[in-house]
Design an enzyme around this catalytic site. Structure first.
Site, PDB file in Angstrom:
ATOM      1  N   LYS A 239     105.429 -28.013 -19.588  1.00  0.00           N
ATOM      2  CA  LYS A 239     104.661 -29.271 -19.552  1.00  0.00           C
ATOM      3  C   LYS A 239     104.275 -29.650 -18.122  1.00  0.00           C
ATOM      4  O   LYS A 239     103.307 -30.384 -17.920  1.00  0.00           O
ATOM      5  CB  LYS A 239     105.468 -30.394 -20.208  1.00  0.00           C
ATOM      6  CG  LYS A 239     105.650 -30.248 -21.713  1.00  0.00           C
ATOM      7  CD  LYS A 239     106.430 -31.419 -22.289  1.00  0.00           C
ATOM      8  CE  LYS A 239     106.511 -31.367 -23.805  1.00  0.00           C
ATOM      9  NZ  LYS A 239     107.361 -30.290 -24.305  1.00  0.00           N
TER      10      LYS A 239
ATOM     11  N   SER B  31     109.189 -35.694 -22.878  1.00  0.00           N
ATOM     12  CA  SER B  31     108.965 -34.316 -23.322  1.00  0.00           C
ATOM     13  C   SER B  31     108.252 -34.294 -24.669  1.00  0.00           C
ATOM     14  O   SER B  31     108.667 -33.620 -25.606  1.00  0.00           O
ATOM     15  CB  SER B  31     110.284 -33.535 -23.409  1.00  0.00           C
ATOM     16  OG  SER B  31     110.036 -32.137 -23.433  1.00  0.00           O
TER      17      SER B  31
ATOM     18  N   SER C 234     110.219 -26.398 -22.330  1.00  0.00           N
ATOM     19  CA  SER C 234     109.393 -27.570 -22.033  1.00  0.00           C
ATOM     20  C   SER C 234     109.064 -27.772 -20.563  1.00  0.00           C
ATOM     21  O   SER C 234     108.290 -28.679 -20.226  1.00  0.00           O
ATOM     22  CB  SER C 234     110.059 -28.837 -22.579  1.00  0.00           C
ATOM     23  OG  SER C 234     109.801 -28.975 -23.958  1.00  0.00           O
TER      24      SER C 234
END
Length: 531
Positions: free
Chosen positions: A181, A358, A178
């Protein structure tokens, strides 16, 4: 949301116009004493002498009433005068000795006034020693060798100077989870108007009594009084506007138009359990209109998701308009009359929300908006290409990096620690110089990062051992897949200097152990002056 099956702010927002953009933490607040917790009052005095009690006393005394009162007053004056000369001689004991103990209470120290604390954000000082490569290497030598981190790649950058202070295979592309991102969010902030919103419309359908819900890319619409996403538009507002626009005429059929997106609704490399509608899900099929990111239980971020988010949203609209039979797929005519529309929160707020929590669905929605702005295909492939192109045009080196989605949920993504570090360093750089405009656009990356031990995906971390040194001082984006753990963000060292870091671990041990080791690694930067 990241995909572990198990997964306040001290460092404040970054103010522009300072050579060192990050800020010192606000110190702990000393609570004021509650009124009910004040020091106990002095014992109540005995009842004062009234005419009735004085008369009763005089009836037993041979002294005439007038003389008695004059004597009492004179005695009191003498005592008071004595207190003015020396309290040690004429204290409470002396007053009681002359019969006035009930009129004057023992002195009680007044409670200390409550401490007044004023929270403030202060820029980091421009003076003081700068970190060195040797100092950073020494601080990270032990923590970076933890076997639970698997194959570790990383970088540490001084954003004030742009100097790379630590490099461990930073040019090697690795699966980022993640932390990808950060890349998607940076592209969105660079390519889109930060105040722009996403519009969801209801238009007249092809037949009388038919309406069409037209998805505009907003997955955050709230299906209830309180939604999952802060500041989200509400389905009930859309319903009320449709009723007003149709003048109370009965809507008989609801269609939903998802033509704003194309291609597959599931990203390449996504694993089945991520969006199977069973148990904990970390995404929903990507469609351009959803309620609460497709969650079935709004209060649970990892709730099971509907497998038909757009149709489910349209079905809720139909239900609240009194239409039976749910909703069906359809297409709105380009010139159809708009009956109602609602707006998402601004792009900047959406970016901050997706970083803090997230949120995979919201990250994918942002990648698609970047693709739309570039005139490309609004799909997984189109979003990944657009993100790559925007970053490249803005001077970032994407050599060796491969993007296939916007959330990092795919195991096929490959990003270098160098790229992550350079994007964060640009966001944290001084707000002057040739890249000032780029830095200003990227500031929201920093304000969206979770705070160690305080918010978002870091709220429950940094709670024990040597990692506690970073609590409140580290702000970072987390990343977790099975066997992949990452952490990228910024920290203020003990000399008050801001450092940017990116740590990627592939082939790690248990997720919980690897996350703890990453926390120790970031906290080592906080603990050192790194000189």
């Amino acid at each position: 949301m990241q995909r572990p099956h198990a997964q306040p702010m001290r460092v404040g927002p970054v103010p522009p116009g300072k050579p060192q953009p990050q800020v010192f933490p606000v110190g702990p607040t000393v609570p004021s004493r509650k009124p009910e917790e004040a020091a106990p009052a002095a014992p109540p005095p005995e009842p004062p002498v009234t005419e009735d009690t004085a008369d009763a006393a005089e009836s037993e005394s041979p002294t005439p009433k007038k003389k008695r009162r004059v004597g009492l007053v004179l005695t009191a004056l003498v005592v008071v005068a004595g207190l003015g000369v020396g309290g040690a001689l004429y204290g409470p004991q002396a007053l009681r000795a002359v019969g006035l103990g009930g009129m004057v209470a023992d002195p009680t120290a007044a409670p200390a006034p409550p401490v007044q604390v004023r929270a403030a954000l202060r820029p980091l000082g421009a003076q003081g020693p700068s970190p060195t490569k040797q100092g950073v290497s020494s601080a990270l030598a032990g923590p970076s060798g933890a076997s639970v981190l698997g194959t570790l790649g990383g970088t540490v950058v001084d954003p004030a100077s742009g100097d790379v202070l630590w490099d461990k295979s930073a040019g090697t592309a690795m699966t980022p989870a993640s932390t990808a991102k950060i890349i998607t969010s940076a592209a969105a902030l660079l390519a889109l108007d930060p105040q722009a919103t996403l519009t969801t419309k209801v238009v007249e359908g092809p037949e009388p009594g038919t309406i069409v819900l037209v998805g505009g890319g907003d997955p955050t619409i709230s299906g209830g009084a309180k939604g999952f996403y802060p500041g989200a538009a509400k389905l009930d507002d859309l319903v009320a506007k449709v009723k007003a626009a149709t003048n109370g005429q009965q809507v008989r059929k609801v269609l939903v138009d998802t033509s704003a997106y194309s291609g597959d609704t599931k990203g390449p490399g996504w694993q089945g359990p991520d969006m199977d509608g069973q148990g904990d899900d970390y995404a929903a099929p990507m469609e351009p209109v959803m309620l609460d990111g497709g969650r079935l239980v709004i209060t649970n971020g990892d709730s099971a998701r509907t497998t038909t988010p757009a149709r489910s949203a349209a079905g809720k609209l139909a239900e609240r308009l009194g239409v039976s039979g749910g909703a069906s797929p359809g297409t709105a005519a380009p010139t159809a009359r708009v009956l109602a529309e609602v707006q998402s929160p601004p792009i900047r707020q959406l970016v901050e929300t997706l970083l803090l929590t997230s949120d995979n669905v919201l990250a994918e929605a942002m990648a698609r908006q970047v693709a739309k702005a570039a005139g490309g295909e609004v799909s997984f492939a189109g979003g990944a290409k657009a993100v790559h192109d925007v970053l490249s045009r803005n001077g970032f080196d994407l050599a060796g990096s491969t993007l296939v989605d916007g959330s990092g949920l795919s195991t096929q993504n490959k990003i270098t620690p160098k790229l992550l570090g350079s994007v964060l360093a640009a966001a944290a750089a001084p707000s002057t110089g040739p890249t000032a405009e780029r830095t200003a656009k990227l500031r929201a990356l920093l304000t969206g990062l979770p705070v160690a031990g305080g918010s978002g995906t870091l709220a429950e971390r940094y709670a024990s051992g040597s990692a506690t040194a970073g609590k409140g001082w580290v702000r970072a984006k987390t990343g977790t897949l099975n066997g992949i753990n990452s952490l990228a963000g910024l920290v203020t060292d003990s000399d008050g200097k801001l450092l940017v870091f990116a740590f990627l671990g592939n082939g790690t041990g248990a997720n919980a152990d690897a996350r703890a080791a990453l926390d120790v690694l970031a906290s080592a930067l906080r603990s050192c002056g790194c000189r």
